[in-house]
Design a protein around this motif. Sequence first.
Motif, PDB file in Angstrom:
ATOM      1  N   ASP A  15       0.835  -1.185   0.000  1.00 29.43           N
ATOM      2  CA  ASP A  15       0.000   0.000   0.000  1.00 29.43           C
ATOM      3  C   ASP A  15       0.879   1.247   0.000  1.00 29.43           C
ATOM      4  O   ASP A  15       1.809   1.367   0.802  1.00 29.43           O
ATOM      5  CB  ASP A  15      -0.886  -0.027   1.252  1.00 29.43           C
ATOM      6  CG  ASP A  15      -1.717   1.218   1.397  1.00 29.43           C
ATOM      7  OD1 ASP A  15      -2.690   1.360   0.639  1.00 29.43           O
ATOM      8  OD2 ASP A  15      -1.384   2.047   2.270  1.00 29.43           O
ATOM      9  N   ALA A  16       0.591   2.191  -0.884  1.00 29.70           N
ATOM     10  CA  ALA A  16       1.414   3.404  -1.004  1.00 29.70           C
ATOM     11  C   ALA A  16       1.412   4.226   0.276  1.00 29.70           C
ATOM     12  O   ALA A  16       2.436   4.798   0.657  1.00 29.70           O
ATOM     13  CB  ALA A  16       0.927   4.258  -2.171  1.00 29.70           C
ATOM     14  N   THR A  17       0.278   4.267   0.958  1.00 27.80           N
ATOM     15  CA  THR A  17       0.184   5.049   2.191  1.00 27.80           C
ATOM     16  C   THR A  17       1.082   4.455   3.264  1.00 27.80           C
ATOM     17  O   THR A  17       1.887   5.155   3.887  1.00 27.80           O
ATOM     18  CB  THR A  17      -1.272   5.100   2.682  1.00 27.80           C
ATOM     19  OG1 THR A  17      -2.081   5.639   1.641  1.00 27.80           O
ATOM     20  CG2 THR A  17      -1.397   5.936   3.936  1.00 27.80           C
ATOM     21  N   LEU A  18       0.945   3.154   3.498  1.00 27.21           N
ATOM     22  CA  LEU A  18       1.808   2.497   4.489  1.00 27.21           C
ATOM     23  C   LEU A  18       3.261   2.521   4.053  1.00 27.21           C
ATOM     24  O   LEU A  18       4.159   2.646   4.893  1.00 27.21           O
ATOM     25  CB  LEU A  18       1.366   1.043   4.711  1.00 27.21           C
ATOM     26  CG  LEU A  18       0.337   0.820   5.800  1.00 27.21           C
ATOM     27  CD1 LEU A  18      -0.070  -0.647   5.849  1.00 27.21           C
ATOM     28  CD2 LEU A  18       0.828   1.281   7.147  1.00 27.21           C
ATOM     29  N   GLY A  19       3.484   2.406   2.762  1.00 26.46           N
ATOM     30  CA  GLY A  19       4.857   2.468   2.251  1.00 26.46           C
ATOM     31  C   GLY A  19       5.510   3.805   2.563  1.00 26.46           C
ATOM     32  O   GLY A  19       6.709   3.874   2.828  1.00 26.46           O
ATOM     33  N   ARG A  20       4.720   4.870   2.568  1.00 21.60           N
ATOM     34  CA  ARG A  20       5.257   6.198   2.898  1.00 21.60           C
ATOM     35  C   ARG A  20       5.538   6.311   4.386  1.00 21.60           C
ATOM     36  O   ARG A  20       6.495   6.948   4.805  1.00 21.60           O
ATOM     37  CB  ARG A  20       4.250   7.274   2.453  1.00 21.60           C
ATOM     38  CG  ARG A  20       4.749   8.682   2.632  1.00 21.60           C
ATOM     39  CD  ARG A  20       5.914   8.963   1.679  1.00 21.60           C
ATOM     40  NE  ARG A  20       6.336  10.339   1.799  1.00 21.60           N
ATOM     41  CZ  ARG A  20       7.436  10.726   2.454  1.00 21.60           C
ATOM     42  NH1 ARG A  20       8.200   9.844   3.043  1.00 21.60           N
ATOM     43  NH2 ARG A  20       7.759  11.992   2.505  1.00 21.60           N
ATOM     44  N   LEU A  21       4.704   5.676   5.202  1.00 18.46           N
ATOM     45  CA  LEU A  21       4.882   5.718   6.655  1.00 18.46           C
ATOM     46  C   LEU A  21       5.953   4.755   7.145  1.00 18.46           C
ATOM     47  O   LEU A  21       6.578   4.991   8.177  1.00 18.46           O
ATOM     48  CB  LEU A  21       3.560   5.387   7.359  1.00 18.46           C
ATOM     49  CG  LEU A  21       2.443   6.397   7.169  1.00 18.46           C
ATOM     50  CD1 LEU A  21       1.145   5.864   7.738  1.00 18.46           C
ATOM     51  CD2 LEU A  21       2.813   7.728   7.794  1.00 18.46           C
ATOM     52  N   LEU A  22       6.131   3.661   6.422  1.00 19.36           N
ATOM     53  CA  LEU A  22       7.090   2.621   6.818  1.00 19.36           C
ATOM     54  C   LEU A  22       8.015   2.286   5.649  1.00 19.36           C
ATOM     55  O   LEU A  22       8.015   1.172   5.136  1.00 19.36           O
ATOM     56  CB  LEU A  22       6.326   1.361   7.271  1.00 19.36           C
ATOM     57  CG  LEU A  22       5.333   1.547   8.418  1.00 19.36           C
ATOM     58  CD1 LEU A  22       4.439   0.320   8.568  1.00 19.36           C
ATOM     59  CD2 LEU A  22       6.052   1.864   9.711  1.00 19.36           C
ATOM     60  N   PRO A  23       8.823   3.248   5.224  1.00 20.81           N
ATOM     61  CA  PRO A  23       9.689   3.012   4.054  1.00 20.81           C
ATOM     62  C   PRO A  23      10.839   2.062   4.389  1.00 20.81           C
ATOM     63  O   PRO A  23      11.117   1.787   5.554  1.00 20.81           O
ATOM     64  CB  PRO A  23      10.219   4.410   3.733  1.00 20.81           C
ATOM     65  CG  PRO A  23      10.234   5.103   5.053  1.00 20.81           C
ATOM     66  CD  PRO A  23       9.039   4.576   5.804  1.00 20.81           C
ATOM     67  N   ASP A  24      11.500   1.576   3.344  1.00 23.36           N
ATOM     68  CA  ASP A  24      12.709   0.782   3.548  1.00 23.36           C
ATOM     69  C   ASP A  24      13.747   1.628   4.265  1.00 23.36           C
ATOM     70  O   ASP A  24      13.767   2.850   4.143  1.00 23.36           O
ATOM     71  CB  ASP A  24      13.280   0.298   2.203  1.00 23.36           C
ATOM     72  CG  ASP A  24      12.580  -0.953   1.695  1.00 23.36           C
ATOM     73  OD1 ASP A  24      12.018  -1.708   2.515  1.00 23.36           O
ATOM     74  OD2 ASP A  24      12.606  -1.179   0.475  1.00 23.36           O
ATOM     75  N   PHE A  25      14.611   0.961   4.989  1.00 25.76           N
ATOM     76  CA  PHE A  25      15.651   1.679   5.725  1.00 25.76           C
ATOM     77  C   PHE A  25      16.691   2.268   4.789  1.00 25.76           C
ATOM     78  O   PHE A  25      17.270   3.305   5.060  1.00 25.76           O
ATOM     79  CB  PHE A  25      16.321   0.747   6.747  1.00 25.76           C
ATOM     80  CG  PHE A  25      15.424   0.480   7.908  1.00 25.76           C
ATOM     81  CD1 PHE A  25      15.497   1.264   9.039  1.00 25.76           C
ATOM     82  CD2 PHE A  25      14.478  -0.530   7.870  1.00 25.76           C
ATOM     83  CE1 PHE A  25      14.663   1.043  10.119  1.00 25.76           C
ATOM     84  CE2 PHE A  25      13.637  -0.755   8.940  1.00 25.76           C
ATOM     85  CZ  PHE A  25      13.731   0.032  10.067  1.00 25.76           C
TER      86      PHE A  25
END
Length: 194
Positions: free
Chosen positions: A66-76
């Motif tokens: 999900d793009a929203t969660l991806g923005r909140l929990l990006p790769d390190f």
Amino acid sequence: MQNWKRRGRGDSLRITSRLDAHESELIASLVSSMTELLDERASTAPDDELAAMTGIAVGHSSAPQDATLGRLLPDFHRPDQDRHLAADAVTGDLNGALRSVHEPHIIEAKSRALRTVLDTLPQGGGDVTLSRAQAEEWMAAINDVRLALGAMLGVTETTPDHLPPDDPQAAHLDVYHWLTVVQELLVVAVMGAR
């Protein structure tokens, strides 16, 4: 919304404002939606035998789709962030391992900030009075809500300040900009800038 103001000093410092009923309801709705999104991510983490034995929480090893969660929990780390490292040094397994270990703590910190907003938000509008620690939680939560909303809207540097009134995303973009102002004014109040 009224401007945030500093009252008192030291341990008695309070950051205050006043919200209209619709502003309070809007923030509550956005924060509640964000809480549900993070709770769902945390609850779908895989079971791990070692985690069960040690009590150490383990999260997902793969990035959210999900793009929203991806923005909140990006790769390190992404290979395009550092051209001097070999791409294979930071991809796949390393990012997955880092995410698995740290994501539960990141979600907990974000959820704690969101809970602080809900706990201190006046139902039906009214005065907001925050300690410095609560104000910092508000800043983090409002930032996360803005990031999520920005991801859903596809906000970029080229996104206009306003969309035509008949655009289905016009009201959402206005909310995004309003949250930006709320956050900026809160940062200024906490920092004590004049």
